[in-house]
Design an enzyme around this catalytic site. Structure first.
Site: not given
Length: 162
Positions: A62, A64, A66-67
């Site tokens: 996804h 976000h 942090d990903h």
């Protein structure tokens, strides 16, 4: 056949407990993949002696930070530091290509104008369908998470293992 899964980072967006951002290495017989590529992914790879040039694809769950926030760092380092020549595939949910461009420009102005020395492909998953990506089969399913991040649960088949 042996498939190895190694967590390079499993932390949250804030590095709670000193853990690095989400990044999972999948080692297949002949291919290597990252599942997610948080901003600390390159640090984790260097720490563990993993050559970024050995990565064939980055599979995003996804959008976000942090990903997927480490993707511009990964691709810029591939161009300027490790002088990558092998193709790299980046796959993610619908909207990934546009969001990566916005992120790259925010982090490194004019980055989207770079002519890469290596082939870079951005693929956007088809939901609920087996997507063949750089030698692995990824079937994304809708996940329960912040809808604006276009969350996907990934079923990954690598070398006959799921």
């Amino acid at each position: 056949m042996t498939v190895k899964v190694r967590f390079l980072g499993s932390g949250d967006a804030f590095g709670s407990g000193g853990r690095l951002h989400t990044c999972i290495l999948i080692d297949g017989e002949t291919k290597r993949y990252l599942v997610d590529c948080g901003p600390s992914a390159l640090s984790a790879m260097h720490r563990d002696g993993i050559d970024p040039n050995s990565i064939d694809a980055i599979l995003l769950t996804h959008l976000h930070g942090d990903h997927y926030g480490g993707v511009p760092f990964f691709t810029l380092a591939a161009q300027l530091m490790s002088r990558r020549e092998a193709p790299l595939t980046i796959a993610g949910p619908p909207g990934t290509a546009a969001r990566l461009d916005v992120l790259a420009e925010a982090l490194f102005p004019k980055m989207t104008e770079i002519k890469y020395r290596y082939e870079q492909n951005v693929i956007e998953y088809d939901l609920g369908v087996a997507n063949h990506i750089a030698g692995v089969v990824v079937t994304p399913y809708e996940a329960n998470h912040s809808p604006e991040s276009i969350p996907q649960a990934l079923r990954i088949e690598c070398d006959g293992k799921i």
